[in-house]
Write a protein that holds these residues in place. Sequence first.
Motif, PDB file in Angstrom:
ATOM      1  N   GLN A 198       0.829  -1.209   0.000  1.00 31.39           N
ATOM      2  CA  GLN A 198       0.000   0.000   0.000  1.00 31.39           C
ATOM      3  C   GLN A 198       0.864   1.261   0.000  1.00 31.39           C
ATOM      4  O   GLN A 198       0.634   2.198  -0.755  1.00 31.39           O
ATOM      5  CB  GLN A 198      -0.860  -0.030   1.261  1.00 31.39           C
ATOM      6  CG  GLN A 198      -2.218   0.568   1.083  1.00 31.39           C
ATOM      7  CD  GLN A 198      -3.031   0.425   2.348  1.00 31.39           C
ATOM      8  OE1 GLN A 198      -2.540  -0.056   3.367  1.00 31.39           O
ATOM      9  NE2 GLN A 198      -4.277   0.823   2.284  1.00 31.39           N
ATOM     10  N   TRP A 199       1.871   1.232   0.855  1.00 28.99           N
ATOM     11  CA  TRP A 199       2.787   2.368   1.004  1.00 28.99           C
ATOM     12  C   TRP A 199       3.490   2.654  -0.316  1.00 28.99           C
ATOM     13  O   TRP A 199       3.566   3.808  -0.764  1.00 28.99           O
ATOM     14  CB  TRP A 199       3.793   2.040   2.107  1.00 28.99           C
ATOM     15  CG  TRP A 199       4.784   3.120   2.375  1.00 28.99           C
ATOM     16  CD1 TRP A 199       6.050   3.199   1.897  1.00 28.99           C
ATOM     17  CD2 TRP A 199       4.600   4.284   3.178  1.00 28.99           C
ATOM     18  NE1 TRP A 199       6.671   4.320   2.343  1.00 28.99           N
ATOM     19  CE2 TRP A 199       5.803   5.019   3.148  1.00 28.99           C
ATOM     20  CE3 TRP A 199       3.539   4.781   3.936  1.00 28.99           C
ATOM     21  CZ2 TRP A 199       5.972   6.205   3.830  1.00 28.99           C
ATOM     22  CZ3 TRP A 199       3.727   5.982   4.618  1.00 28.99           C
ATOM     23  CH2 TRP A 199       4.914   6.673   4.562  1.00 28.99           C
ATOM     24  N   GLY A 200       3.973   1.600  -0.942  1.00 25.65           N
ATOM     25  CA  GLY A 200       4.662   1.757  -2.213  1.00 25.65           C
ATOM     26  C   GLY A 200       3.755   2.392  -3.252  1.00 25.65           C
ATOM     27  O   GLY A 200       4.163   3.292  -3.998  1.00 25.65           O
ATOM     28  N   GLU A 201       2.495   1.944  -3.272  1.00 25.74           N
ATOM     29  CA  GLU A 201       1.542   2.484  -4.231  1.00 25.74           C
ATOM     30  C   GLU A 201       1.344   3.979  -4.017  1.00 25.74           C
ATOM     31  O   GLU A 201       1.365   4.775  -4.963  1.00 25.74           O
ATOM     32  CB  GLU A 201       0.191   1.779  -4.038  1.00 25.74           C
ATOM     33  CG  GLU A 201      -0.336   1.144  -5.294  1.00 25.74           C
ATOM     34  CD  GLU A 201      -1.523   0.268  -4.990  1.00 25.74           C
ATOM     35  OE1 GLU A 201      -2.348   0.668  -4.142  1.00 25.74           O
ATOM     36  OE2 GLU A 201      -1.610  -0.807  -5.574  1.00 25.74           O
ATOM     37  N   ILE A 202       1.201   4.348  -2.731  1.00 29.55           N
ATOM     38  CA  ILE A 202       0.968   5.760  -2.416  1.00 29.55           C
ATOM     39  C   ILE A 202       2.180   6.598  -2.788  1.00 29.55           C
ATOM     40  O   ILE A 202       2.051   7.683  -3.363  1.00 29.55           O
ATOM     41  CB  ILE A 202       0.603   5.915  -0.923  1.00 29.55           C
ATOM     42  CG1 ILE A 202      -0.771   5.311  -0.686  1.00 29.55           C
ATOM     43  CG2 ILE A 202       0.622   7.374  -0.514  1.00 29.55           C
ATOM     44  CD1 ILE A 202      -1.214   5.358   0.742  1.00 29.55           C
ATOM     45  N   GLN A 203       3.376   6.067  -2.487  1.00 29.38           N
ATOM     46  CA  GLN A 203       4.589   6.819  -2.823  1.00 29.38           C
ATOM     47  C   GLN A 203       4.666   7.045  -4.328  1.00 29.38           C
ATOM     48  O   GLN A 203       5.028   8.121  -4.801  1.00 29.38           O
ATOM     49  CB  GLN A 203       5.842   6.078  -2.332  1.00 29.38           C
ATOM     50  CG  GLN A 203       5.977   5.984  -0.825  1.00 29.38           C
ATOM     51  CD  GLN A 203       5.943   7.340  -0.148  1.00 29.38           C
ATOM     52  OE1 GLN A 203       6.508   8.298  -0.632  1.00 29.38           O
ATOM     53  NE2 GLN A 203       5.250   7.411   0.982  1.00 29.38           N
ATOM     54  N   GLU A 204       4.305   6.013  -5.080  1.00 30.47           N
ATOM     55  CA  GLU A 204       4.322   6.121  -6.536  1.00 30.47           C
ATOM     56  C   GLU A 204       3.372   7.229  -6.992  1.00 30.47           C
ATOM     57  O   GLU A 204       3.700   8.059  -7.835  1.00 30.47           O
ATOM     58  CB  GLU A 204       3.888   4.790  -7.123  1.00 30.47           C
ATOM     59  CG  GLU A 204       4.704   4.349  -8.320  1.00 30.47           C
ATOM     60  CD  GLU A 204       4.437   2.899  -8.617  1.00 30.47           C
ATOM     61  OE1 GLU A 204       3.470   2.640  -9.340  1.00 30.47           O
ATOM     62  OE2 GLU A 204       5.167   2.029  -8.101  1.00 30.47           O
ATOM     63  N   PHE A 205       2.195   7.200  -6.358  1.00 27.92           N
ATOM     64  CA  PHE A 205       1.190   8.212  -6.679  1.00 27.92           C
ATOM     65  C   PHE A 205       1.732   9.608  -6.405  1.00 27.92           C
ATOM     66  O   PHE A 205       1.587  10.532  -7.219  1.00 27.92           O
ATOM     67  CB  PHE A 205      -0.078   7.942  -5.858  1.00 27.92           C
ATOM     68  CG  PHE A 205      -1.035   9.090  -5.815  1.00 27.92           C
ATOM     69  CD1 PHE A 205      -1.868   9.362  -6.900  1.00 27.92           C
ATOM     70  CD2 PHE A 205      -1.102   9.915  -4.696  1.00 27.92           C
ATOM     71  CE1 PHE A 205      -2.741  10.426  -6.853  1.00 27.92           C
ATOM     72  CE2 PHE A 205      -1.971  10.983  -4.659  1.00 27.92           C
ATOM     73  CZ  PHE A 205      -2.800  11.249  -5.742  1.00 27.92           C
TER      74      PHE A 205
END
Lengths: 315, 429
Positions: free
Chosen positions: B410-417
């Motif tokens: 989840q964290w990785g996805e948000i950082q990407e965003f």
Amino acid sequence: MEFFTVSMLNGISYGLLLFMLSSGLTLIFSMMGVLNFAHASFYMLGAYFAFTTAQLVGYWPALLVAPLLVGVIGAVFEKYALRRVHKFGHVPELLITFGLSFIILEMVQLVWGTSSVDYRVPEALVGPLFTVGGTNFPKYRGFMMLVAMVMLLSIWLLLTRTRIGLVIQAALTHPETVEALGHNVPRVFMLVFGGGCALAGLAGVIGGNFFVTEPGMATLVGSVIFVVVVVGGMGSLVGAFIASLLIGIIQTFAVGVDASLMGAAQTVGLDITPESFGYPLWRLKISQIAPILPYMFLVLMLIFRPKGLLGTREG
Amino acid sequence: MTHYEFKPYNVGRWVVWSLFALILLVAPLVFKSGLSQTMLSQMGIAIIVCLSYNMLLGQGGMLSFGHAVYSGMGSFLAIHTLNLLSKGTLPIPVSLIPIVGGVSASLIAVVFGYVSTKKAGTTFAMITLGIGELIWASSLMFPEFFGGEGGVSGNRVAGPKPLSITFGPQIQLYYLIAVYTFVCTALMFAFTRTPLGRMLNAVRDNPERVEFVGYDTQKVRYLAFIISAFFAGIAGGLGALNFEIVTSEVVSGPRSGAYLLFTFLGGATFFFGPIIGGILMVLAFVLLSELTKAWLLYLGLVFLFMVMYAPGGFASLIMMNLRVAAFGRLRELYVGYLGLAVTAFLVLLGAAGMIEMVYHLKLNAALGPELTFLGVKLNAYSANSWFGCAFIMLTGLGLFELARRHFAHQWGEIQEFIEKEVKRREALA
């Protein structure tokens, strides 16, 4: 003359023990650039492991088993903790070993208690080896010197005359090339770190029963071996050898000398009384300042020759 | 220099500093007990000393193992000054004693700093370690100055008493410390904005380039070292007033180590990190050490994990989450955080239970095998207790790993965003 010979021999044997400790540190530093703050903690672990092993199966197996165990712990630490912080740079590497020294200290107190343990010199090595004047030179000191010399010789042979030594040396300067040739460089580093820790463990086995095996022993030698490594020149094995002998001898002699500046002043005719300026300084005996001599040595060294006696690279 | 920045009102900064002042002002009114007052006083001191340490570590990239020399010598000189003042030979008020500590510490840094700052990196670390050991070892050699084993004691109720402030009650001293904490924090923050402070960052990041530009890296480090020692000395002087006794422990290696450890834990990469570190330091030394005998072990483990997984300390964790919040996506994470917290708590509970049992067996064996851990009776000799703790820990560990994987995803996805969003905004601007 007798004082001189005995102090010299004691100084050399203490210096050789310091060398055993600092050789592992130097090896790790020159290979990986990591200044292992927990090195003295591994020395302490070696002593405690040897104490327990000696109780179970005797001293001689302990001489082999304890360093091996310490080496394994070092290798595991390298693989699972140190390697992970490598990408953050040298300061986190130093910090993580600093944290490890806390944990080892607590663990040791947890398992073996906070007071000293009864770790003794084996029966076969009790007694004098020879006498100088009226003073005995104990067998165990001779044994310590022997082990240190054997160790120095075997490290030197291992590094310069064997295939693995070549790989280790090459991995220091050209890790990519060594990797390309099919050697597993991270594993080499792990082995070097484990090996360096094992050397500290061996020093612990030898030194633990000669001095006292207690939780404070790591801090006692901890900063002195850093002095050795810095004075000898970071990463230089021969430099560490010379520096350990120097510090061992200087400290042993200093402990035995009762002279003070006041005495020196009195022989040239100056009269120093408690009212004189800086009396506490005049009154100090050399034997009293023995504990700070290594650090003064370190500071002076870093002022006048920052790369150390035989160092090649500057800080 | 043709480009000038002009901001009439930096509202955010005013709010933050006013809040800081307000907290310092109100804290002793909220926490009224004697213990919390002494703790708050110690926190103020710890904040100053950790911030001054971070001037070296965070701003200048200098890992010092001998910072206690400067705070400790500040303490000693301050208490000797206080004693002179009590005798009536020195006409200065008690409230200026910390400045005496600061000035004397910076004078000492003028001498030792010249040696230490010649080199950066590992050599710097080693030489500060050497000087630290040198001072500590000599502290027992000169009992006239260091007071030997017993230390030097003083009495802070002395000298002139304007507005009937005697500094006798702890609360009065607290406000003195609070004023010093606020002013020192402000000054140290101001320092980060000066050309010298900026140059110090450059010396940390790229010394070669700094040399090319024409600056002397050694001189920059040296000046920063002296300034840092000045603030450490102020903290030392406040400490002398607070405890009214100074023992040689204040210049010891472990003390320097504690400054390093907590500055790092708080976060060396942000200015406010050491403030968190200072607060944690007092909490750990006063509360945690009361709570459990194994506190050093816990501390070492926390430190180890912090170095491995969050080298920016607590401050960086806070800032990362603030960034997520700024992009309005923190809300999605709360389930993940809850999961992590609950499972981590389980692991901690099980592990701590076992650690406490071992400590109990080792240190309190005379009291029998029973101990109370968080209100639960454990028997260090019974397999049940051990099995229970191990079960809790292993279950927690398994669940934690599941929660962690989910969270990391989840964290990785948000950082990407966020990265994408930042690029999009840059393109628009």
